[in-house]
Design an enzyme around this catalytic site. Structure first.
Site, PDB file in Angstrom:
ATOM      1  N   GLU B  20      -5.590 -19.548  41.411  1.00  0.00           N
ATOM      2  CA  GLU B  20      -5.066 -20.600  40.541  1.00  0.00           C
ATOM      3  C   GLU B  20      -3.548 -20.707  40.667  1.00  0.00           C
ATOM      4  OE1 GLU B  20      -5.419 -20.074  36.302  1.00  0.00           O
ATOM      5  OE2 GLU B  20      -4.410 -21.984  35.908  1.00  0.00           O
ATOM      6  N   ASP B  85       7.482  -8.137  33.653  1.00  0.00           N
ATOM      7  CA  ASP B  85       8.531  -9.104  33.382  1.00  0.00           C
ATOM      8  C   ASP B  85       9.567  -8.431  32.494  1.00  0.00           C
ATOM      9  OD1 ASP B  85       8.505 -12.434  31.795  1.00  0.00           O
ATOM     10  OD2 ASP B  85      10.126 -11.211  32.614  1.00  0.00           O
ATOM     11  N   ASP B  87      13.178  -9.030  30.653  1.00  0.00           N
ATOM     12  CA  ASP B  87      14.000 -10.145  30.222  1.00  0.00           C
ATOM     13  C   ASP B  87      15.230  -9.617  29.498  1.00  0.00           C
ATOM     14  OD1 ASP B  87      14.959 -12.423  28.931  1.00  0.00           O
ATOM     15  OD2 ASP B  87      12.929 -13.249  28.754  1.00  0.00           O
ATOM     16  N   CYS B  98      26.909 -10.315  25.945  1.00  0.00           N
ATOM     17  CA  CYS B  98      26.184 -11.585  25.946  1.00  0.00           C
ATOM     18  C   CYS B  98      25.008 -11.530  24.986  1.00  0.00           C
ATOM     19  CB  CYS B  98      25.583 -11.880  27.322  1.00  0.00           C
ATOM     20  SG  CYS B  98      26.672 -11.623  28.695  1.00  0.00           S
ATOM     21  N   CYS B 104      25.994 -11.319  32.435  1.00  0.00           N
ATOM     22  CA  CYS B 104      27.306 -11.175  33.061  1.00  0.00           C
ATOM     23  C   CYS B 104      27.332  -9.834  33.782  1.00  0.00           C
ATOM     24  CB  CYS B 104      28.395 -11.254  31.997  1.00  0.00           C
ATOM     25  SG  CYS B 104      28.497  -9.766  30.978  1.00  0.00           S
ATOM     26  N   CYS B 107      26.507  -6.614  31.744  1.00  0.00           N
ATOM     27  CA  CYS B 107      25.170  -6.208  31.298  1.00  0.00           C
ATOM     28  C   CYS B 107      24.135  -6.208  32.423  1.00  0.00           C
ATOM     29  CB  CYS B 107      24.674  -7.071  30.137  1.00  0.00           C
ATOM     30  SG  CYS B 107      24.812  -8.846  30.383  1.00  0.00           S
ATOM     31  N   HIS B 296      -3.058 -14.127  33.331  1.00  0.00           N
ATOM     32  CA  HIS B 296      -1.714 -14.554  32.966  1.00  0.00           C
ATOM     33  C   HIS B 296      -1.002 -15.144  34.183  1.00  0.00           C
ATOM     34  CE1 HIS B 296       1.848 -14.022  30.258  1.00  0.00           C
ATOM     35  NE2 HIS B 296       2.460 -14.208  31.405  1.00  0.00           N
ATOM     36  N   LEU B 297      -0.361 -16.298  33.992  1.00  0.00           N
ATOM     37  CA  LEU B 297       0.337 -16.943  35.106  1.00  0.00           C
ATOM     38  C   LEU B 297       1.805 -16.550  35.095  1.00  0.00           C
ATOM     39  CD1 LEU B 297      -1.480 -20.037  34.038  1.00  0.00           C
ATOM     40  CD2 LEU B 297      -1.356 -19.626  36.478  1.00  0.00           C
ATOM     41  N   LEU B 298       2.365 -16.298  36.283  1.00  0.00           N
ATOM     42  CA  LEU B 298       3.772 -15.914  36.361  1.00  0.00           C
ATOM     43  C   LEU B 298       4.453 -16.745  37.430  1.00  0.00           C
ATOM     44  CD1 LEU B 298       5.787 -13.865  35.156  1.00  0.00           C
ATOM     45  CD2 LEU B 298       5.259 -12.360  37.065  1.00  0.00           C
ATOM     46  N   HIS B 305      15.198 -22.099  39.734  1.00  0.00           N
ATOM     47  CA  HIS B 305      15.273 -22.133  38.270  1.00  0.00           C
ATOM     48  C   HIS B 305      15.918 -23.435  37.825  1.00  0.00           C
ATOM     49  CE1 HIS B 305      16.031 -21.130  34.151  1.00  0.00           C
ATOM     50  NE2 HIS B 305      15.333 -20.023  34.288  1.00  0.00           N
TER      51      HIS B 305
END
Lengths: 532, 391
Positions: B20, B85, B87, B98, B104, B107, B296-298, B305
Site C-alpha cells: 500500500e 519515528d 521527533d 527551540c 538548530c 539541539c 501504519h503508514l510512514l 518536505h
C-alpha cells in the site's frame, strides 16, 4: 428431584464419562491447543460457560483489588476460586499421576470444554478478545505457579505440550555472568551461577523484552528459570490470540440454527458490564456549552484534567483526543456538537479553521463511526486507561491517580476543596496501587450531596452517570434508581445490580423451561476453531 | 512539481504489487490504498497526480487498490518493515534553544545521540541488520528496519521492541521521567550511557547550558529524589547566576559520588541520580504508536518536505556526526543543479544525473543499504534451487 431429572443427570454423566482417552488430560493444567470433540447437552454447554465465566470474573476482580504477584493476591485468588464450581483449579498440581481418577478426568474435560465455549463468546470484538485473553492468562499464570519449583513435573508438562527448552551451557553463562546479573531483576552474579538460563528468540519472551527485564543479544533473550513462566505465557497468549482471530473470522460462516449464537452474545454482554457504546443520550441532549459546568460537577478527575488542558492549551494530542473524545460521545454529545466543541477550542489557539478541518475533523468523525471501517468505538474503561496508552511528553491523558507524581496529585486534590484527611485516604489507595478505589473515594468526597457509593468503579462514563444521578436526585434518569443487592463492594454482585437497575438482561442464568435435551455436536465448534 | 526517486521500491521488495502507498495531494486530499503493477505504472501515476507526499504502508493479502472487492475480514496487512519515528518536538521540555517544529545546531545533537543509541541497540540486542535511517526533512528522523524477521513481527512484538527502547516515560504530570531501579543498570542502558557520556559535556553543558539560570537549575534539581542532597547542592551553588553550568554539573556529580561513601541515606535514594538526569535530557524519545501498527503508514524516503523543501535523505549511522540537516539539498537547489548541467533532454539520462547533484552522497548510503539487502535474497534463491536439485 423428580425421576426424570435424575435420569437426565445420569445420562449426562455417562455421556461425559463414556469414552476416556488415556492420552488426554494427563496434567491438571492445559494449553487448550486442540478443540474438544465430544458431545454435550445444550444445558451443560450453557452451564459450563457460565461457571467458567464466574471464574474469570473472580480473576479479574482480585486483579483489580490486589497488586498481581503478591502474597495477598494469591491468597485472595485462591479463596475466590474455591467459591466457584471449578474449584479443582486451586488444587492444581501439574504432576502427572499414574492413574487419573474419573473425577479428575471429568474436571479437566470441563476445563477444556468451557474454555472453548468462551472462545466462541469472546472472539467477536477486539475489546472482548483482549479481556478474555487477559483473564485466561492470569488464570494460567496462577495455575502454573502452583507447580512451584518442581522442575521435573514442569519439564514433563512442557514436553507433553511440545515446548522444549534446554538451559544454556555453563561456559556461555560464565561469559555473560555480569550482563545476566545486571539485567535480571534484583539478582546477583551468585544467583546467575546457580540458576539455569534459557536462550530463546526474543519474540518468545515479548513481555520480558517489553519491560527490559531480560538480557538480549543478537535477537535472543536469556531467560532465567524463574521467568520461564513468562515465556510459556507468551506462547499461550500468541496461540490464543491467533485462534480467537481465526474463530472470529469464521463465525459469520457458521451454519447455525439459533441455538448457540444468541446465547453466546448475551453471555458476553451480561458479565462484562456496560461498555457505554450504544447509550441513548441522557435526558436532555448534551451540548458543547454544557461541558464546562458538567466537567466541574460530574466528570471524573481524568476527564477534568483533559478538559482543563484543552481549555488552557487550545490543543490536545492524539491520545487525549481519543480518551476524551470517546468519553464525550459516551455521555451523549452528538457528532455535530462535538465538532463545534473541538473546533471552537482548537481555533482559539494555533489551529486555523482550515487546518482543523483537514487534520482533526476526520478523526472526530472516525470516532463516531462515520469514516473508515465505520466501527463504533467504545469509550475507554478505567482498566484500559490505567494499563495501556501511558501518557508521554506533552500528554494530559491517562489516569491521574496512576500517572501523576504523588505530591502534585496531593496538591491538586487539596486545591479542589478536598480536606487533608480525605486526601490522605485517597493517597493511601494510590500508594497501594488501587487507582479505581482512589477515584471512587474522590467521587465520594467531591459530589454534592455527599453519598457513600455502594458500587465499584470501572468506567469513566459510569462515574459520570452515577454523578448525574446524585446531583439530580435520580429524577432525570429514565431508568429506575439503582437498588444494590448488597452493600458490599465485591465486583460480581455490584456489577449485576448496576445492570439490573439499567434494565438490561438478568444477571443470573436460568435454563429455559421446557427445552429439549438435544445432543449438541461439538463438531460445529471444532469446525470453527480448527480452521487454521 | 514534486518528484521522487522510486528506483528502490522495485529493487527491494518482492511483493510490490500488494504494497500500500498513500498520496497526499494539493489541498491535503489524502488517498489511501494506492498500489501499482510495476515501476512504470507507479511513475505514471505519480506524474499524473503530483502528490506532494507519499507514504509507504504494509504489504497486504490482496492488491490494495482492489481492497473494496474483497471481503473486509479477508483483506489483511501481512508484513511491514519495523519503523521508528523520533521527533524533536518530544524533547521540548529539555531543550532551551527551540521548540515545536524548529531545530538548530544546538539541539540537533539529540538526533545524533538517538541514531547512535538506537542503531546499536537494534543491531546488538535484536540482531537486526538492514536499517535505513532517513532524515524527515524538518524536525525528526525515521528508521526503517527491513530484515525479513522484522517485517513479519506482530503488533505486540513491535510495541515490545519500542518499549524496550523507551527509557523516558511520563506525561505532563510526571516531572521525573527516568527511574532506574534495582541498583543495577541494564546492559543496554549501560551501553547507551557510554554514548551519552561522550556527548553530554558538549551538548548539555556547553550548547544547552542546561543549568544556566534559576529556572533551568530548578528543573534539574527537581529530578533528584533526596531532599538533603538537593539542599547540599544549593549550598554549593550559592548565587545561581554567578556559576556556570559546567561548575554546577561537576559539583552535582561530585556530591552524588561522595554520598556513596559519606552518606548512605542520600546514596540509597540517589545512587543513579547522575545517570537519570543525563538520560532524561538526552535518551531517544520514540513514538511507540508509530512502531506498533502493522498497517501504519510512514513517509517515504526521498520525499520532499513541503514546508522546508528539503529532501528526506538517508543518513549513514556510522558517519552520523557529520550529517548536517541544514546542508540537506532542497528541491529548488536540485532543480538548479540539474538545469546548470544543461545538455540532452533524454529522460533516461536525466534519471541518473542525480549522481552529479548534491544527492550523490545520500544515494550512496541508500545503494549500500540496498546491496546488503539484495545479498540476503540471493542467498535464499540459491538455497531454493539447491533444494530443487536434490529433489
Amino acid at each position: 428431584m423428580d425421576f426424570n431429572k435424575n435420569n437426565k443427570k445420569e445420562r449426562a454423566k455417562s455421556k461425559v464419562n463414556g469414552r476416556r482417552d488415556s492420552d488426554r488430560y494427563q496434567h491438571n493444567l492445559q494449553f487448550y491447543s486442540v478443540p474438544p470433540t465430544d458431545n454435550i447437552s445444550l444445558q451443560d454447554f450453557e452451564e459450563y460457560a457460565v461457571e467458567r465465566l464466574k471464574v474469570l470474573k473472580a480473576v479479574e476482580s482480585v486483579g483489580v483489588k490486589f497488586v498481581k504477584g503478591t502474597k495477598d493476591y494469591y491468597e485472595a485468588l485462591e479463596k475466590e476460586l474455591k467459591n466457584t464450581a471449578m474449584k479443582f483449579i486451586t488444587k492444581s498440581v501439574i504432576k502427572k499421576e499414574k492413574d487419573t481418577t474419573d473425577t479428575e478426568y471429568n474436571d479437566r474435560k470441563k476445563d477444556h470444554i468451557s474454555h472453548f465455549i468462551l472462545r466462541l463468546a469472546y472472539c467477536r470484538s477486539e475489546e472482548l478478545r483482549r479481556w478474555f485473553i487477559a483473564q485466561e492468562m492470569d488464570l494460567f499464570r496462577y495455575r502454573f505457579g502452583l507447580a512451584g519449583n518442581d522442575s521435573n513435573s514442569i519439564k514433563d508438562f512442557l514436553d507433553t505440550n511440545n515446548l522444549n527448552y534446554t538451559p544454556i551451557p555453563d561456559e556461555e553463562k560464565e561469559n555473560l555472568r555480569t550482563e545476566l546479573a545486571d539485567s535480571t531483576y534484583e539478582k546477583t552474579t551468585t544467583f546467575v551461577e546457580v540458576t539455569d538460563y534459557f536462550k530463546v528468540p526474543f519474540t518468545e519472551a515479548v513481555d520480558l523484552v517489553r519491560s527490559r527485564k531480560v538480557y538480549l543479544s543478537k535477537g535472543y533473550a536469556y531467560v532465567p528459570r524463574n521467568e520461564l513462566v513468562s515465556i510459556i505465557l507468551g506462547v499461550f497468549r500468541s496461540n490464543l490470540s491467533h485462534s480467537l482471530a481465526v474463530t472470529s473470522r469464521a463465525l459469520p460462516h457458521l451454519e447455525e440454527d439459533d441455538r448457540l449464537l444468541p446465547m453466546l452474545s448475551s453471555l458476553s454482554k451480561r458479565y462484562l458490564g456496560q461498555d457505554y457504546s450504544n447509550r441513548k443520550p441522557t435526558a436532555g441532549q448534551i451540548t458543547a456549552d454544557m461541558i464546562d459546568l458538567l466537567s466541574k460537577e460530574s466528570f471524573p478527575l481524568c476527564m477534568q484534567q483533559l478538559h482543563q488542558g484543552l481549555r488552557q492549551n487550545h490543543h490536545m494530542k492524539h491520545g487525549g483526543r481519543m480518551q476524551y473524545g470517546l468519553f464525550l460521545k459516551g455521555i451523549g454529545l452528538s457528532l455535530e456538537e462535538a465538532m463545534k466543541f473541538w473546533r471552537q477550542e482548537f481555533t482559539k489557539g494555533q489551529t486555523d479553521p482550515d487546518k482543523f478541518d483537514k487534520q482533526y475533523a476526520y478523526g472526530i468523525r472516525h470516532n463516531y463511526g462515520k469514516e473508515g471501517k465505520r466501527a463504533n468505538y467504545t469509550p475507554y474503561s478505567c482498566m484500559k486507561i490505567i494499563m495501556s496508552n501511558a501518557p508521554g511528553q506533552g500528554d494530559t491523558h491517562g489516569c491521574p491517580f496512576r500517572h501523576t507524581d504523588a505530591d502534585l496529585l496531593r496538591q491538586r486534590l487539596q486545591a479542589m476543596a478536598i480536606s487533608k484527611e480525605e486526601t490522605d485516604q485517597i493517597m493511601d489507595s494510590v500508594k497501594g496501587g488501587h487507582y479505581q478505589v482512589a477515584c471512587l473515594k474522590y467521587f465520594q468526597f467531591s459530589q454534592k450531596p455527599k453519598i457513600e457509593p455502594t458500587w465499584a468503579l470501572n468506567h469513566p462514563n459510569q462515574y459520570f452517570e452515577e454523578s448525574r444521578r446524585v446531583r439530580t436526585g435520580g429524577h432525570t434518569s429514565s431508568q429506575p434508581k439503582a437498588t444494590p443487592h448488597s452493600a458490599s463492594l465485591t465486583q460480581s454482585s455490584t456489577q449485576s445490580s448496576t445492570q439490573q437497575s439499567q434494565g438490561s438482561t438478568q444477571a443470573t442464568v436460568q435454563p429455559e423451561d421446557g427445552f429439549d435435551e438435544l445432543s449438541l455436536s461439538m463438531e460445529e465448534m471444532v469446525a470453527m476453531d480448527g480452521m487454521q | 512539481m514534486y518528484c521522487k526517486d522510486i528506483m528502490y521500491i522495485s529493487v527491494s521488495k518482492n511483493y510490490f504489487t500488494h504494497r500500500e502507498f498513500s498520496f497526499t495531494l494539493k489541498d491535503d486530499i489524502y488517498l489511501r490504498y494506492q498500489s501499482f503493477s510495476d515501476q512504470q505504472d507507479m511513475e505514471k501515476e505519480i506524474q499524473k497526480r503530483c502528490p506532494y507526499k507519499i507514504d509507504i504502508g504494509a504489504v497486504f493479502t490482496h492488491r490494495p487498490k482492489d481492497h473494496k472487492t474483497v471481503k473486509a475480514a479477508a483483506f489483511q496487512a501481512q508484513e511491514k518493515e519495523l519503523v521508528f519515528d523520533i521527533d524533536m518536538t518530544d524533547y521540548d521540555d529539555v531543550r532551551n534553544c527551540c521548540s515545536g517544529a524548529d531545530i538548530c545546531p544546538k539541539c540537533w545533537p539529540l538526533m545524533i545521540i538517538a541514531v547512535k543509541i538506537i542503531d546499536t541497540a537494534l543491531r546488538e540486542d535484536f540482531g537486526f541488520e538492514h536499517l535505513l535511517w532517513v532524515y524527515s526533512g524538518r524536525r525528526g528522523i525515521h528508521c526503517w528496519v527491513c530484515d525479513e524477521q522484522a517485517r513479519k513481527l506482530s503488533p505486540n512484538a513491535r510495541s515490545a521492541v519500542a518499549e524496550y527502547l523507551s527509557v523516558v516515560k511520563g506525561g505532563e504530570n510526571q516531572t521525573k521521567k527516568v527511574n532506574l531501579y534495582d541498583h543495577s543498570i541494564h546492559p543496554s542502558i549501560q551501553r547507551a550511557m557510554k554514548v551519552v557520556k561522550t556527548c553530554f559535556q558538549d551538548y548539555a553543558v556547553k550548547k544547552q547550558d542546561f543549568m544556566g539560570d534559576e529556572e533551568r537549575l530548578d528543573k534539574v534539581l527537581g529530578l533528584i529524589p533526596d531532599e538533603s542532597l538537593r539542599k547540599h547542592l544549593r549550598e554549593d551553588y550559592g548565587e545561581a547566576d554567578s556559576e556556570t553550568s559546567s561548575f554546577k554539573w561537576q559539583a552535582l556529580k561530585q556530591r552524588v559520588e561522595d554520598a556513596k561513601t559519606l552518606n548512605k541515606q542520600e546514596w540509597k535514594k540517589s545512587w543513579a541520580a547522575v545517570e537519570e538526569i543525563m538520560l532524561q535530557y538526552t535518551y531517544p524519545r520514540l513514538d511507540v504508536n508509530v512502531s506498533k501498527g502493522v498497517n501504519h503508514l510512514l513517509k517515504s524516503p526521498f520525499c520532499v518536505h513541503p514546508k522546508t523543501g528539503r529532501v528526506c535523505v538517508p543518513m549513514d549511522p556510522d558517519n552520523i556526526e557529520n550529517f548536517d540537516p541544514f546542508q540537506v539539498p532542497t528541491l529548488s537547489q536540485l532543480c538548479e543543479e540539474l538545469n546548470q548541467m544543461g545538455g540532452t533532454e533524454d529522460e533516461k539520462k536525466r534519471l541518473k544525473d542525480y549522481k552529479k547533484t548534491s544527492l550523490k552522497e545520500p544515494m550512496q548510503v541508500f545503494e549500500d543499504f540496498l546491496q546488503k539487502l539484495e545479498k540476503t535474497w540471493k542467498g535464499k534463491k540459491l538455497e531454493q534451487s539447491d533444494m530443487k536439485r536434490e529433489f
